[in-house]
Design a protein around this motif. Structure first.
Motif, PDB file in Angstrom:
ATOM      1  N   PHE A  29      -7.081  -7.458  -8.737  1.00  9.91           N
ATOM      2  CA  PHE A  29      -8.411  -6.929  -8.437  1.00  9.91           C
ATOM      3  C   PHE A  29      -8.364  -6.307  -7.042  1.00  9.91           C
ATOM      4  O   PHE A  29      -7.527  -6.660  -6.215  1.00  9.91           O
ATOM      5  N   THR A  30      -9.277  -5.395  -6.776  1.00 10.55           N
ATOM      6  CA  THR A  30      -9.276  -4.723  -5.475  1.00 10.55           C
ATOM      7  C   THR A  30     -10.672  -4.257  -5.111  1.00 10.55           C
ATOM      8  O   THR A  30     -11.589  -4.281  -5.943  1.00 10.55           O
ATOM      9  N   ASP A  31     -10.826  -3.836  -3.860  1.00 11.58           N
ATOM     10  CA  ASP A  31     -12.095  -3.250  -3.447  1.00 11.58           C
ATOM     11  C   ASP A  31     -12.222  -1.823  -3.977  1.00 11.58           C
ATOM     12  O   ASP A  31     -13.250  -1.424  -4.484  1.00 11.58           O
ATOM     13  N   GLU A  32     -11.166  -1.030  -3.870  1.00 14.95           N
ATOM     14  CA  GLU A  32     -11.158   0.323  -4.435  1.00 14.95           C
ATOM     15  C   GLU A  32      -9.780   0.643  -4.990  1.00 14.95           C
ATOM     16  O   GLU A  32      -8.779   0.560  -4.278  1.00 14.95           O
ATOM     17  N   VAL A  33      -9.729   1.036  -6.256  1.00 16.45           N
ATOM     18  CA  VAL A  33      -8.458   1.247  -6.939  1.00 16.45           C
ATOM     19  C   VAL A  33      -7.642   2.355  -6.280  1.00 16.45           C
ATOM     20  O   VAL A  33      -6.424   2.215  -6.085  1.00 16.45           O
ATOM     21  N   ALA A  34      -8.276   3.455  -5.910  1.00 17.97           N
ATOM     22  CA  ALA A  34      -7.544   4.582  -5.317  1.00 17.97           C
ATOM     23  C   ALA A  34      -6.810   4.158  -4.051  1.00 17.97           C
ATOM     24  O   ALA A  34      -5.667   4.579  -3.802  1.00 17.97           O
ATOM     25  N   GLN A  35      -7.459   3.327  -3.230  1.00 15.28           N
ATOM     26  CA  GLN A  35      -6.803   2.845  -2.013  1.00 15.28           C
ATOM     27  C   GLN A  35      -5.735   1.813  -2.349  1.00 15.28           C
ATOM     28  O   GLN A  35      -4.667   1.791  -1.728  1.00 15.28           O
ATOM     29  N   SER A  36      -6.009   0.957  -3.301  1.00 19.74           N
ATOM     30  CA  SER A  36      -5.068  -0.095  -3.659  1.00 19.74           C
ATOM     31  C   SER A  36      -3.712   0.466  -4.054  1.00 19.74           C
ATOM     32  O   SER A  36      -2.672  -0.028  -3.622  1.00 19.74           O
ATOM     33  N   ILE A  37      -3.718   1.524  -4.858  1.00 24.54           N
ATOM     34  CA  ILE A  37      -2.451   2.055  -5.373  1.00 24.54           C
ATOM     35  C   ILE A  37      -1.779   3.034  -4.429  1.00 24.54           C
ATOM     36  O   ILE A  37      -0.631   3.423  -4.640  1.00 24.54           O
ATOM     37  N   SER A  38      -2.482   3.420  -3.353  1.00 26.23           N
ATOM     38  CA  SER A  38      -1.897   4.394  -2.419  1.00 26.23           C
ATOM     39  C   SER A  38      -1.573   3.789  -1.060  1.00 26.23           C
ATOM     40  O   SER A  38      -0.511   4.075  -0.480  1.00 26.23           O
ATOM     41  N   ILE A  39      -2.462   2.934  -0.527  1.00 30.83           N
ATOM     42  CA  ILE A  39      -2.205   2.341   0.791  1.00 30.83           C
ATOM     43  C   ILE A  39      -2.308   0.820   0.772  1.00 30.83           C
ATOM     44  O   ILE A  39      -2.054   0.171   1.777  1.00 30.83           O
ATOM     45  N   GLY A  40      -2.657   0.248  -0.373  1.00 31.83           N
ATOM     46  CA  GLY A  40      -2.810  -1.203  -0.472  1.00 31.83           C
ATOM     47  C   GLY A  40      -1.562  -1.883  -0.995  1.00 31.83           C
ATOM     48  O   GLY A  40      -0.500  -1.271  -1.147  1.00 31.83           O
ATOM     49  N   GLU A  41      -1.679  -3.161  -1.298  1.00 35.27           N
ATOM     50  CA  GLU A  41      -0.534  -3.944  -1.768  1.00 35.27           C
ATOM     51  C   GLU A  41       0.009  -3.433  -3.095  1.00 35.27           C
ATOM     52  O   GLU A  41       1.202  -3.544  -3.373  1.00 35.27           O
ATOM     53  N   ALA A  42      -0.858  -2.858  -3.928  1.00 38.99           N
ATOM     54  CA  ALA A  42      -0.413  -2.389  -5.243  1.00 38.99           C
ATOM     55  C   ALA A  42       0.470  -1.147  -5.172  1.00 38.99           C
ATOM     56  O   ALA A  42       1.111  -0.786  -6.164  1.00 38.99           O
ATOM     57  N   GLN A  43       0.527  -0.485  -4.010  1.00 36.74           N
ATOM     58  CA  GLN A  43       1.309   0.751  -3.901  1.00 36.74           C
ATOM     59  C   GLN A  43       2.761   0.545  -4.316  1.00 36.74           C
ATOM     60  O   GLN A  43       3.379   1.426  -4.936  1.00 36.74           O
ATOM     61  N   HIS A  44       3.330  -0.613  -3.990  1.00 31.89           N
ATOM     62  CA  HIS A  44       4.753  -0.851  -4.253  1.00 31.89           C
ATOM     63  C   HIS A  44       5.020  -1.124  -5.728  1.00 31.89           C
ATOM     64  O   HIS A  44       5.983  -0.603  -6.302  1.00 31.89           O
ATOM     65  N   ALA A  45       4.175  -1.931  -6.357  1.00 31.58           N
ATOM     66  CA  ALA A  45       4.337  -2.213  -7.784  1.00 31.58           C
ATOM     67  C   ALA A  45       4.144  -0.942  -8.604  1.00 31.58           C
ATOM     68  O   ALA A  45       4.850  -0.712  -9.599  1.00 31.58           O
TER      69      ALA A  45
END
Length: 292
Positions: free
Chosen positions: A211-227
């Motif tokens: 889960f995240t606050d904003e998906v666009a940020q999560s996948i680009s600058i957040g922890e999810a970027q690496h996965a």
């Protein structure tokens, strides 16, 4: 955000090539509350030696009807409070109700805010902590003492005891490994807010419901970027915590489920907190009125 009445604008965050600093802007507009503005600031790693906090920021609020500047608000304390509030909200909605042990990875200035806010959400009975520089664990000990809870310094393998784990570091390498997390744990990853930063093993995001606050940020600058970069998960695998709060996503569905909140920090949080502060300041006759 999850209801579609507020949105963030694209984040700008860049290394400026001076003082090893990261500088940028977070902004957005909430049509319901009419909060419009931006937070400007970043991370200066040498500030501690100057008696300053490493994170420095200022929030600018604008009148949504005219575009005129309404207020300029110091953002350092507000950022600390809203970041802690965000992970605390994730614990409220995603952690097991019977969570007893909270684990902290990171023991810097922000970790104290995180721990204080987290302790309000469950009847925790113990605090455990790890930090790259163990001498800083006294910060966690201080908060545990305030709450009347025992504190134990552990190695990372010791995090298997935790029911809730908060990571709050400035790391660019994975610290917490997948096999160091037990089934049923809720993890709040709060330190990764820049491309390249990383706090946990990408395999953890495969194992967990993310889960995240904003998906666009999560996948680009957040922890999810690496996965995402390794093809382990996709953007569709990351859900908005706002949907859980609004009741359109069930969130945790079993006690064995690992949940992970990727807290990237959104501008709308800064605007909401700053707008509340301005409202209270005006009511109290505080602050300085300036004719722009």
């Amino acid at each position: 955000m999850a209801a579609g009445t507020a949105r963030n604008f694209p984040v700008i965050r860049e290394a400026i090539g001076h003082a090893d600093a990261l500088y940028g802007f977070k902004s957005g507009f909430d049509r319901q509350a009419l909060n419009l503005g931006l937070k400007s600031g970043g991370y200066w790693p040498g500030n501690a030696d100057k008696g300053l906090t490493n994170h420095q920021s200022t929030v600018f609020l604008f009148d949504a009807d005219t575009g005129r500047c309404q207020a300029v608000v110091g953002g350092n304390l507000l950022t600390a409070l809203r970041t802690a509030a965000a992970s605390s909200v994730s614990i409220k909605h995603l952690a097991r109700q019977d969570a007893k042990v909270i684990g902290m990875i990171g023991a810097g200035h922000q970790a104290k805010f995180q721990l204080r806010a987290a302790l309000e959400q469950r009847n925790f009975e113990k605090v455990i902590g790890w930090n790259l520089h163990p001498e800083m664990l006294v910060n966690l000990q201080e908060v545990a003492d305030e709450a009347g809870l025992p504190f134990e310094a552990v190695e990372l393998d010791g995090m298997r005891e935790a029911d809730v784990i908060i990571t709050i570091t400035s790391s660019f390498d994975a610290i917490l490994k997948a096999d160091q997390v037990s089934p049923g744990t809720h993890i709040a990853c709060m330190g990764t807010d820049t491309k390249g930063k990383q706090e946990v093993d990408p395999q953890l995001l495969v194992m967990a419901d993310v889960f995240t606050d904003e998906v666009a940020q999560s996948i680009s600058i957040g922890e999810a970027q690496h996965a995402v970069a390794h093809g382990l998960i996709q953007a569709a695998d990351v859900a908005q915590i706002g949907a859980v709060i609004n009741g359109t996503n069930p969130g945790r569905t079993s006690d064995a489920q690992i949940t992970l909140f990727d807290g990237t920090g959104v501008g709308l949080q800064d605007l909401a907190v700053a707008a509340t502060v301005v409202e209270r300041a005006r009511a109290a006759g505080a602050g300085t009125e300036i004719a722009f």
